[in-house]
Design an enzyme around this catalytic site. Structure first.
Site, mmCIF file in Angstrom:
data_model
loop_
_atom_site.group_PDB
_atom_site.id
_atom_site.type_symbol
_atom_site.label_atom_id
_atom_site.label_comp_id
_atom_site.label_asym_id
_atom_site.label_seq_id
_atom_site.Cartn_x
_atom_site.Cartn_y
_atom_site.Cartn_z
ATOM 1 N N GLU A 197 -9.681 -1.761 13.231
ATOM 2 C CA GLU A 197 -9.942 -2.682 12.133
ATOM 3 C C GLU A 197 -8.754 -3.615 11.928
ATOM 4 O O GLU A 197 -7.610 -3.175 11.849
ATOM 5 C CB GLU A 197 -10.194 -1.892 10.851
ATOM 6 C CG GLU A 197 -10.306 -2.730 9.600
ATOM 7 C CD GLU A 197 -9.972 -1.942 8.342
ATOM 8 O OE1 GLU A 197 -9.603 -2.579 7.346
ATOM 9 O OE2 GLU A 197 -10.049 -0.696 8.368
ATOM 10 N N ARG B 269 -0.215 2.298 13.307
ATOM 11 C CA ARG B 269 -0.937 1.094 12.882
ATOM 12 C C ARG B 269 -0.915 0.853 11.375
ATOM 13 O O ARG B 269 -1.622 -0.021 10.885
ATOM 14 C CB ARG B 269 -2.388 1.148 13.371
ATOM 15 C CG ARG B 269 -3.220 2.276 12.773
ATOM 16 C CD ARG B 269 -4.631 2.225 13.305
ATOM 17 N NE ARG B 269 -5.572 2.955 12.451
ATOM 18 C CZ ARG B 269 -6.844 2.642 12.307
ATOM 19 N NH1 ARG B 269 -7.334 1.587 12.946
ATOM 20 N NH2 ARG B 269 -7.638 3.351 11.545
ATOM 21 N N HIS B 270 -0.119 1.625 10.631
ATOM 22 C CA HIS B 270 -0.062 1.465 9.179
ATOM 23 C C HIS B 270 1.340 1.067 8.720
ATOM 24 O O HIS B 270 2.342 1.542 9.261
ATOM 25 C CB HIS B 270 -0.462 2.769 8.469
ATOM 26 C CG HIS B 270 -1.932 3.048 8.525
ATOM 27 N ND1 HIS B 270 -2.497 3.852 9.486
ATOM 28 C CD2 HIS B 270 -2.954 2.634 7.730
ATOM 29 C CE1 HIS B 270 -3.809 3.917 9.297
ATOM 30 N NE2 HIS B 270 -4.102 3.183 8.231
ATOM 31 N N SER C 183 -11.146 -6.325 6.308
ATOM 32 C CA SER C 183 -12.398 -5.958 5.634
ATOM 33 C C SER C 183 -12.836 -7.102 4.747
ATOM 34 O O SER C 183 -12.005 -7.822 4.180
ATOM 35 C CB SER C 183 -12.212 -4.697 4.782
ATOM 36 O OG SER C 183 -11.924 -3.577 5.592
ATOM 37 N N GLU D 76 0.622 4.284 0.709
ATOM 38 C CA GLU D 76 -0.064 5.345 1.451
ATOM 39 C C GLU D 76 0.910 5.994 2.429
ATOM 40 O O GLU D 76 1.552 5.296 3.212
ATOM 41 C CB GLU D 76 -1.271 4.773 2.197
ATOM 42 C CG GLU D 76 -2.305 4.148 1.271
ATOM 43 C CD GLU D 76 -3.410 3.448 2.055
ATOM 44 O OE1 GLU D 76 -3.285 3.343 3.292
ATOM 45 O OE2 GLU D 76 -4.389 3.010 1.427
ATOM 46 N N ARG E 34 0.848 -1.191 0.000
ATOM 47 C CA ARG E 34 0.000 0.000 0.000
ATOM 48 C C ARG E 34 0.888 1.248 0.000
ATOM 49 O O ARG E 34 1.620 1.483 0.958
ATOM 50 C CB ARG E 34 -0.921 0.024 1.223
ATOM 51 C CG ARG E 34 -1.846 -1.199 1.331
ATOM 52 C CD ARG E 34 -2.945 -1.168 0.300
ATOM 53 N NE ARG E 34 -3.714 -2.408 0.271
ATOM 54 C CZ ARG E 34 -4.805 -2.649 1.011
ATOM 55 N NH1 ARG E 34 -5.232 -1.738 1.869
ATOM 56 N NH2 ARG E 34 -5.436 -3.797 0.904
ATOM 57 N N ARG F 248 -1.377 -6.377 12.106
ATOM 58 C CA ARG F 248 -2.408 -5.688 12.887
ATOM 59 C C ARG F 248 -3.031 -6.656 13.904
ATOM 60 O O ARG F 248 -3.310 -6.261 15.040
ATOM 61 C CB ARG F 248 -3.465 -5.124 11.937
ATOM 62 C CG ARG F 248 -4.508 -4.224 12.590
ATOM 63 C CD ARG F 248 -4.014 -2.802 12.829
ATOM 64 N NE ARG F 248 -3.732 -2.071 11.616
ATOM 65 C CZ ARG F 248 -4.641 -1.393 10.904
ATOM 66 N NH1 ARG F 248 -5.911 -1.410 11.253
ATOM 67 N NH2 ARG F 248 -4.276 -0.695 9.837
#
Length: 606
Positions: A529, A386-387, A532, A380, A378, A580
């Site tokens: 989370e 948490r990323h 998903s 991002e 990712r 996570r």
């Protein structure tokens, strides 16, 4: 003495300077670094090495202090500390020389096969092991010592392990060996009249100069003992011989003793005259291989492996097939997320954001249900606790009969199996982690706890949070909802379903009764989370219409859509994040502690 007195004087001056408490703490930590430099010289180190330790300590001290006071003051303190360190080294070196103390000469390197000869020297350094010899040495694991599976008392054993600690008093030697990070045993050598203390003196000099974290082969006799500071607390080794297999650097980036203390222990020490050092996160990540030697951090990776193992086993029992999908793809596997792009023989390729497209095509290929454990990318720029830009995905996809609730049940059963497996199979490892990072096992209900989106919005509103009901949850809203669910239902894991369709990917099936919502859900553990999922849009016409609505180009998705044109059962799945899950299960404050080598927006090495 310089460090201690200067710290005392500084603590008297701080109130007058009106510095924040963090300034005091950081300066104290710097002082302790300098103190370690001085202490290192006391452990009979060569003068040059003592100087290096002193300089390193003073550098840490000045860097920490300069964050809070004018540069000139910080430099002055650093200079004063360095000068005191040099004087201390010179004085101690002169005293050692006057006393006739010398550093052990390693002498010529030894071939490993020589050590089985009764005439071999008591100590020494192996030549580099290069797969040319196989000495007849049978090593015993440290974990077996003192157990019913280990050798009996009085047995001669060989151990290969790291040198964790050394304490020499006269000609008596006490060391702790650490193996595989988690297991430790004490080894001792005392004066003996049989050889006029010669062997005791030789072994004492050898270990005095051998750097911590070196790998050694040690031959010793097992003996009953009461050693509270080691995992093998009922046994110790009486040293006969010792050889260095791999010598560590004389100056390490940080000490393992500092790195393995809990935050609570460090905070409590700040009110004493001997505060502990706090090893900063970036220093740990820069030297991650060393940081993973910390028992709790090594144990975290063992928990990570166990999560994968139990995930696989739980799904294989249900008839799922493990797949391995491509990570270089032509399009994008997710909507609304940045991708890493690269050249692919003149074409543009991206690193897969998930195995989403391929696990759905696997269902079209009539696999009964599939799962994958693999990397996810990712792009991002999320510098949060948490990323990650690269993490490990735990994905599954399965045909459904009529409702996506069937997938939720499988996911819940799998997560429940992971919890039960960790607590039963990894109990000893969890104790080590929870000693450094206190936590309790998460509460997971017997049956899936499903909260519908409208119900969640009502819970937040009653808690005083006014928000756009069709917008995605913020991190804080997610945590608040997790807390409210725990209070109301007594569970740490729940599924939040019927998400607004505007915040879900193009492949998500919309609700038939209201297309503003979707047949999708998030898995939320302890207010965050962890994954998903959804029923997928398996009808090619509906899928193309959804892509057009969201502006997603269909040309790169041709094969994916064609797999549905050839007939595919209704299906759904989930994508979970391994790091996570581990972070939240263990109550860690940062996901980087659950990742072996972190990849985030600012870190591409090591």
């Amino acid at each position: 003495h310089f460090g201690s007195s200067f710290m005392f004087n500084f603590q008297r001056v701080v109130p007058k300077m009106q510095l924040p408490p963090t300034a005091t703490q950081s300066y104290i930590r710097g002082t302790v670094h300098r103190f370690h430099g001085g202490s290192g010289v006391d452990q009979f180190l060569p003068g040059s090495l003592g100087s290096n330790l002193g300089s390193t300590g003073s550098s840490f001290g000045s860097l920490a202090f300069e964050s809070f006071v004018p540069l000139s003051t910080g430099l002055l303190l650093g200079a004063l500390s360095a000068e005191a360190g040099r004087r201390r080294v010179a004085t101690l070196t002169a005293r050692r020389c006057a006393a006739g103390a010398v550093v052990v000469d390693a002498g010529p390197k030894l071939a490993p096969s020589v050590v089985i000869d009764g005439a071999a020297p008591l100590v020494g350094f192996y030549d580099v092991v290069r797969s040319t010899q196989t000495p007849a040495l049978d090593f015993t694991s440290v974990a077996a010592l003192g157990t019913s599976k280990g050798p009996a008392g009085g047995s001669r054993v060989w151990i290969r392990a790291r040198l964790a600690t050394v304490r020499v008093k006269g000609k008596s030697t006490f060391i702790v060996l650490r193996q595989n990070s988690l297991y430790t045993v004490q080894a001792v050598k005392f004066k003996s009249a049989e050889d006029g203390d010669e062997s005791a003196a030789t072994i004492a000099k050898f270990f005095k100069t051998l750097p911590l974290e070196s790998v050694v082969d040690l031959c010793g006799i097992t003996a009953e003992a009461d050693v509270s500071g080691c995992t093998q607390s009922t046994v110790e080794l009486q040293i006969e011989r010792a050889y260095c297999v791999s010598e560590a650097s004389s100056v390490l980036p940080f000490l393992l003793a500092d790195a393995q203390r809990s935050d609570k222990a460090i905070e409590e020490s700040l009110s004493t005259d001997r505060p502990f050092v706090r090893v900063l996160p970036d220093l740990r990540l820069d030297n991650r291989w060393l940081d993973i030697r910390v028992p709790a951090h090594n144990a975290i990776l063992r928990i990570q492996a166990a999560v994968c193992r139990i995930f696989r086993a739980a799904l294989e029992r249900k008839g799922f097939i493990e797949i391995h999908s491509p990570k270089l793809i032509a399009g994008e596997s997710e909507g609304g997320a940045e991708v890493f792009r690269t050249d692919y023989f003149g074409k543009v390729a991206t690193l897969a954001q998930s195995p989403q497209l391929y696990k759905q095509m696997a269902i079209s290929a009539d696999l009964p249900g599939v799962f994958e454990v693999g990397p996810v990318f990712r792009a991002e720029k999320s510098n949060t606790s948490r990323h990650l830009c690269e993490f490990t995905g735990l994905d599954l996809e399965m045909p459904i009969d009529w409702h996506y609730r069937e997938v939720i049940e499988v996911v819940h059963e799998t997560l429940k199996a992971i919890q039960e497996g960790l607590e039963s199979e990894c109990a000893n490892v969890l104790v080590i982690i929870r000693d450094m990072y206190p936590s309790e096992p998460p509460v997971i209900s017997a049956e899936p706890l499903v909260i519908h989106w409208p119900e969640a919005m009502t819970m937040l509103k009653e808690h005083g949070i006014e928000r756009d009901r069709m917008a995605d949850l913020s991190t804080e809203e997610e945590r608040t909802l997790g807390s409210l669910v725990r209070q109301k239902f007594g569970a740490d894991l729940f599924f939040l379903d019927r998400y607004p369709s505007g915040v879900r990917p193009f492949y998500t099936m919309l609700c038939e009764d209201d297309p503003l919502y979707s047949n999708s859900y998030d898995c939320i553990l302890r207010g965050q989370e962890i994954g998903s999922g959804a029923q997928r849009c398996h009808d090619p016409d509906l899928l193309e219409a959804r892509c057009a609505e969201l502006g997603v180009p269909t040309a790169p998705l041709k094969s994916y859509i064609d797999s549905f044109r050839h007939g595919v059962p209704p299906h759904g799945g989930v994508g979970l994040g391994l790091e996570r899950i581990v972070q939240l299960y263990l109550g860690l404050d940062n996901i980087r502690k659950a990742s072996m080598f972190t990849r985030d927006p600012s870190r591409l090495s090591p």
